[in-house]
Design an enzyme around this catalytic site. Structure first.
Site, PDB file in Angstrom:
ATOM      1  N   HIS A 176      -0.964  15.733 -26.607  1.00  0.00           N
ATOM      2  CA  HIS A 176      -1.045  14.335 -26.202  1.00  0.00           C
ATOM      3  C   HIS A 176      -2.318  13.641 -26.674  1.00  0.00           C
ATOM      4  CE1 HIS A 176       2.330  15.576 -23.802  1.00  0.00           C
ATOM      5  NE2 HIS A 176       2.456  14.408 -23.208  1.00  0.00           N
ATOM      6  N   HIS A 217       7.078   8.200 -27.878  1.00  0.00           N
ATOM      7  CA  HIS A 217       6.071   9.073 -27.259  1.00  0.00           C
ATOM      8  C   HIS A 217       6.309  10.541 -27.645  1.00  0.00           C
ATOM      9  CE1 HIS A 217       3.329  10.602 -24.213  1.00  0.00           C
ATOM     10  NE2 HIS A 217       4.289  11.369 -23.737  1.00  0.00           N
ATOM     11  N   HIS A 271      -1.419  10.448 -28.370  1.00  0.00           N
ATOM     12  CA  HIS A 271      -1.764   9.109 -27.867  1.00  0.00           C
ATOM     13  C   HIS A 271      -2.479   8.297 -28.944  1.00  0.00           C
ATOM     14  CE1 HIS A 271      -1.547  10.253 -23.303  1.00  0.00           C
ATOM     15  NE2 HIS A 271      -0.362  10.086 -23.860  1.00  0.00           N
ATOM     16  N   ARG A 317       0.818  -1.239   0.000  1.00  0.00           N
ATOM     17  CA  ARG A 317       0.000   0.000   0.000  1.00  0.00           C
ATOM     18  C   ARG A 317       0.837   1.268   0.000  1.00  0.00           C
ATOM     19  NH1 ARG A 317      -2.826  -3.270   3.671  1.00  0.00           N
ATOM     20  NH2 ARG A 317      -4.603  -4.240   2.652  1.00  0.00           N
ATOM     21  N   LYS A 372       6.648  22.837 -14.916  1.00  0.00           N
ATOM     22  CA  LYS A 372       5.823  21.696 -14.492  1.00  0.00           C
ATOM     23  C   LYS A 372       5.512  21.792 -13.006  1.00  0.00           C
ATOM     24  CE  LYS A 372       4.702  16.942 -14.881  1.00  0.00           C
ATOM     25  NZ  LYS A 372       4.804  15.680 -15.575  1.00  0.00           N
ATOM     26  N   LYS A 418       2.649  11.247 -11.691  1.00  0.00           N
ATOM     27  CA  LYS A 418       1.801  10.345 -12.482  1.00  0.00           C
ATOM     28  C   LYS A 418       2.573   9.054 -12.703  1.00  0.00           C
ATOM     29  CE  LYS A 418      -1.246  13.394 -15.096  1.00  0.00           C
ATOM     30  NZ  LYS A 418      -1.616  13.873 -16.447  1.00  0.00           N
ATOM     31  N   GLU A 458       8.821  17.368 -25.423  1.00  0.00           N
ATOM     32  CA  GLU A 458       8.187  17.751 -24.146  1.00  0.00           C
ATOM     33  C   GLU A 458       8.767  19.074 -23.638  1.00  0.00           C
ATOM     34  OE1 GLU A 458       5.555  16.197 -23.071  1.00  0.00           O
ATOM     35  OE2 GLU A 458       5.732  14.027 -23.327  1.00  0.00           O
ATOM     36  N   GLU A 503      -4.964  16.828 -11.467  1.00  0.00           N
ATOM     37  CA  GLU A 503      -5.555  17.172 -12.760  1.00  0.00           C
ATOM     38  C   GLU A 503      -7.060  17.390 -12.709  1.00  0.00           C
ATOM     39  OE1 GLU A 503      -3.494  15.371 -16.110  1.00  0.00           O
ATOM     40  OE2 GLU A 503      -5.324  15.538 -17.284  1.00  0.00           O
ATOM     41  N   ASN A 562      -0.880  18.259 -21.152  1.00  0.00           N
ATOM     42  CA  ASN A 562      -1.162  17.252 -22.178  1.00  0.00           C
ATOM     43  C   ASN A 562      -1.283  17.869 -23.562  1.00  0.00           C
ATOM     44  OD1 ASN A 562      -1.207  14.817 -20.729  1.00  0.00           O
ATOM     45  ND2 ASN A 562      -3.142  15.431 -19.809  1.00  0.00           N
ATOM     46  N   ARG A 598      -3.821  21.233 -14.738  1.00  0.00           N
ATOM     47  CA  ARG A 598      -2.751  20.296 -15.101  1.00  0.00           C
ATOM     48  C   ARG A 598      -2.953  19.699 -16.491  1.00  0.00           C
ATOM     49  NH1 ARG A 598       0.448  15.769 -11.482  1.00  0.00           N
ATOM     50  NH2 ARG A 598       1.646  14.950 -13.237  1.00  0.00           N
TER      51      ARG A 598
HETATM   52  P1  NAD Z   1      11.963   5.197 -22.356  1.00  0.00           P
HETATM   53  O1  NAD Z   1      11.833   5.075 -20.916  1.00  0.00           O
HETATM   54  O2  NAD Z   1      11.461   4.088 -23.197  1.00  0.00           O
HETATM   55  O3  NAD Z   1      13.484   5.477 -22.718  1.00  0.00           O
HETATM   56  C1  NAD Z   1      13.836   5.625 -24.065  1.00  0.00           C
HETATM   57  C2  NAD Z   1      14.972   4.681 -24.470  1.00  0.00           C
HETATM   58  O4  NAD Z   1      16.199   5.231 -24.019  1.00  0.00           O
HETATM   59  C3  NAD Z   1      14.881   3.303 -23.873  1.00  0.00           C
HETATM   60  O5  NAD Z   1      15.358   2.359 -24.804  1.00  0.00           O
HETATM   61  C4  NAD Z   1      15.834   3.388 -22.702  1.00  0.00           C
HETATM   62  O6  NAD Z   1      16.338   2.142 -22.300  1.00  0.00           O
HETATM   63  C5  NAD Z   1      16.904   4.261 -23.255  1.00  0.00           C
HETATM   64  N1  NAD Z   1      17.669   5.030 -22.291  1.00  0.00           N
HETATM   65  C6  NAD Z   1      17.231   5.629 -21.178  1.00  0.00           C
HETATM   66  N2  NAD Z   1      18.189   6.371 -20.639  1.00  0.00           N
HETATM   67  C7  NAD Z   1      19.280   6.213 -21.406  1.00  0.00           C
HETATM   68  C8  NAD Z   1      20.593   6.748 -21.371  1.00  0.00           C
HETATM   69  N3  NAD Z   1      20.951   7.629 -20.446  1.00  0.00           N
HETATM   70  N4  NAD Z   1      21.472   6.369 -22.312  1.00  0.00           N
HETATM   71  C9  NAD Z   1      21.076   5.498 -23.295  1.00  0.00           C
HETATM   72  N5  NAD Z   1      19.860   4.995 -23.401  1.00  0.00           N
HETATM   73  C10 NAD Z   1      18.967   5.351 -22.472  1.00  0.00           C
HETATM   74  O7  NAD Z   1      11.215   6.515 -22.907  1.00  0.00           O
HETATM   75  P2  NAD Z   1      11.056   7.997 -22.335  1.00  0.00           P
HETATM   76  O8  NAD Z   1      10.946   8.841 -23.539  1.00  0.00           O
HETATM   77  O9  NAD Z   1      12.061   8.315 -21.315  1.00  0.00           O
HETATM   78  O10 NAD Z   1       9.644   7.949 -21.610  1.00  0.00           O
HETATM   79  C11 NAD Z   1       8.465   7.679 -22.308  1.00  0.00           C
HETATM   80  C12 NAD Z   1       7.438   7.183 -21.333  1.00  0.00           C
HETATM   81  O11 NAD Z   1       7.171   8.198 -20.374  1.00  0.00           O
HETATM   82  C13 NAD Z   1       6.114   6.831 -21.970  1.00  0.00           C
HETATM   83  O12 NAD Z   1       5.671   5.592 -21.472  1.00  0.00           O
HETATM   84  C14 NAD Z   1       5.186   7.939 -21.516  1.00  0.00           C
HETATM   85  O13 NAD Z   1       3.860   7.531 -21.406  1.00  0.00           O
HETATM   86  C15 NAD Z   1       5.766   8.289 -20.191  1.00  0.00           C
HETATM   87  N6  NAD Z   1       5.477   9.647 -19.742  1.00  0.00           N
HETATM   88  C16 NAD Z   1       4.997   9.795 -18.494  1.00  0.00           C
HETATM   89  C17 NAD Z   1       4.743  11.059 -18.001  1.00  0.00           C
HETATM   90  C18 NAD Z   1       4.304  11.237 -16.585  1.00  0.00           C
HETATM   91  O14 NAD Z   1       3.919  12.345 -16.209  1.00  0.00           O
HETATM   92  N7  NAD Z   1       4.373  10.207 -15.766  1.00  0.00           N
HETATM   93  C19 NAD Z   1       4.970  12.187 -18.802  1.00  0.00           C
HETATM   94  C20 NAD Z   1       5.473  11.994 -20.094  1.00  0.00           C
HETATM   95  C21 NAD Z   1       5.720  10.711 -20.555  1.00  0.00           C
HETATM   96  N1  GLY Z   2       2.827  14.763 -18.533  1.00  0.00           N
HETATM   97  C1  GLY Z   2       1.595  15.325 -18.127  1.00  0.00           C
HETATM   98  C2  GLY Z   2       1.415  15.447 -16.666  1.00  0.00           C
HETATM   99  O1  GLY Z   2       2.295  15.119 -15.912  1.00  0.00           O
HETATM  100  O2  GLY Z   2       0.394  15.874 -16.229  1.00  0.00           O
END
Ligand code: NAD
Ligand code: GLY
Length: 369
Positions: free
Chosen positions: A252, A269, A256, A125, A231, A147, A189, A241, A249, A245
């Site tokens: 997005h 993404h 998406h 939890r 942010k 998130k 982003e 949100e 997006n 907030r």
């Molecule tokens: P990712 O986590 O897939 O990383 C991208 C690639 O880079 C992967 O292959 C990873 O292994 C590699 N990588 C990571 N760090 C590295 C480094 N320092 N050197 C070499 N390779 C490296 O993708 P991302 O773009 O970081 O994140 C995308 C995800 O984030 C999506 O799932 C999206 O939905 C999510 N997201 C979440 C929020 C939120 O608010 N929680 C906001 C935006 C995006």
């Molecule tokens: N990436 C959108 C949010 O964090 O609200």
């Protein structure tokens, strides 16, 4: 990058407030982890790409404060942001005798961060967790704001929780190994924050895009800090949100649809968000909310960042219809009405619906080569 100053952005959420620490070579600095809560064990969750690069340094630093530091390397990729992979985290926690004080550390990009955060929110939890984002996208967006979650085959990030980390460590040195395509995806982003909140930052991006693409340390440091500040400002006002907030997006809703329509992982993404921002900007223009100049500036910036400006075809017979169908699954949709984040004048955004016919026109225009 060693001459970079160490910078802190605080996210103000009353008892859940925390610092985002930004600088060079943070991973190996044991002193930075000294004031995190004590526990008998730590689980560092990473993936098979990032762990070989950075886990040894981080686990050695954490090992100076915690008796046991376990490491789990998940399979890499958006396609693995699933229940099955999430369960691997619970397996590791239980197999290693972790308890409710165990500190979880997410070492990786947004996929690792979102999944680790969700596991931390639900294991016993809720256990404390820390984000160590290693992609530009995760440093400027996903690691900040709480998130967390996983994808469902029918929709992206459909299962998750709001759960804030105790701290975020943005080690800019990790960006040195990031593939070019991932750097560009992160820039999407970063660019996002300009039209919705800070046109001065958009001016700065126009002047510094080449430096960012060349991984200039000072430029990256400023982009990460300013993005986190914006942010933090938004999240502090609307953590869950309820309203404001949603502006984060921007791009997005269309993005998406692109990700889901092509199959997760086909477009990154950030690539989908970039193209989605242009669609949302053009929709804003057609609704009379913004002039052509801003849309054109955004188009140029996205192009210069190495990101796609033409939308993919998701359906050969009714492409716009397929986009609309997918966008009705968006979390902002209200009783089937799609809500778009639209630019509403300089540094301002709003969330509202739009007539299907207009959205169709925008999609058709944006998907034409
Ligand atoms: P990712 O986590 O897939 O990383 C991208 C690639 O880079 C992967 O292959 C990873 O292994 C590699 N990588 C990571 N760090 C590295 C480094 N320092 N050197 C070499 N390779 C490296 O993708 P991302 O773009 O970081 O994140 C995308 C995800 O984030 C999506 O799932 C999206 O939905 C999510 N997201 C979440 C929020 C939120 O608010 N929680 C906001 C935006 C995006
Ligand atoms: N990436 C959108 C949010 O964090 O609200």
């Amino acid at each position: 990058m060693s001459m970079l100053p160490f910078q802190t952005v605080t996210i103000d959420l009353a008892e859940r407030s925390y610092d985002i620490q930004i600088g060079a070579d943070l991973l190996g600095q044991a002193a930075l982890f000294a004031d995190l809560p004590r526990a008998s064990s730590v689980l560092v969750v990473s993936n098979t790409t990032v762990a070989p690069l950075y886990a040894a340094r981080l686990t050695a630093a954490l090992g100076q404060h915690y008796p046991k530091v376990h490491l789990l390397a998940l399979p890499d990729g958006e396609v693995h942001k699933t229940w099955q992979t999430l369960n691997l985290i619970f397996d590791a926690l239980l197999q290693n005798g972790c308890d409710r004080k165990t500190l979880m550390v997410a070492l990786g990009g947004g996929v690792v961060g979102d999944m680790t955060g969700f596991a931390a929110a639900s294991f016993m939890r809720g256990v404390p967790f820390v984000q160590v984002p290693t992609t530009l996208l995760s440093q400027v967006d996903s690691s900040v704001g709480g998130k967390t979650g996983i994808n469902h085959p029918l929709g992206k990030n459909m299962v998750g929780a709001f759960y804030q980390p105790l701290r975020v460590f943005c080690d800019l040195d990790t960006l040195k190994t990031l593939p070019d395509r991932e750097l560009s995806a992160g820039l999407a982003e970063v660019i996002k924050y300009g039209p919705i909140a800070d046109l001065v930052f958009m001016d700065w991006l126009e002047l510094n895009m080449d430096a960012l693409l060349g991984r200039d340390a000072q430029a990256l440091a400023h982009a990460v800090k300013r993005s986190c500040e914006i942010k933090a400002w938004v999240v502090a006002q609307d953590e869950r949100e309820g309203g404001l907030r949603a502006i984060l997006n921007f791009g997005h809703t269309f993005g998406h649809a692109i990700e889901a329509g092509l199959g997760y992982g086909a477009w990154l993404h950030g690539e989908a968000v970039a193209c989605g921002m242009l669609m949302a900007a053009r929709l804003s223009q057609r609704l009379g909310l913004v002039d052509a100049t801003l849309v054109s500036r955004l188009h140029t910036l996205v192009l210069r960042a190495g990101l796609p400006v033409v939308g993919p075809t998701l359906d050969a017979t009714d492409n716009a219809g397929r986009y609309l169908e997918l966008m009705r699954l968006d979390k902002k949709a209200d009783a089937g009405e799609i809500k778009f984040v639209l630019i509403d004048g300089p540094s301002k955004a709003r969330v509202q619906g739009a007539p299907d016919a207009l959205v169709r026109e925008v999609i058709d225009a944006c998907c034409q080569v």
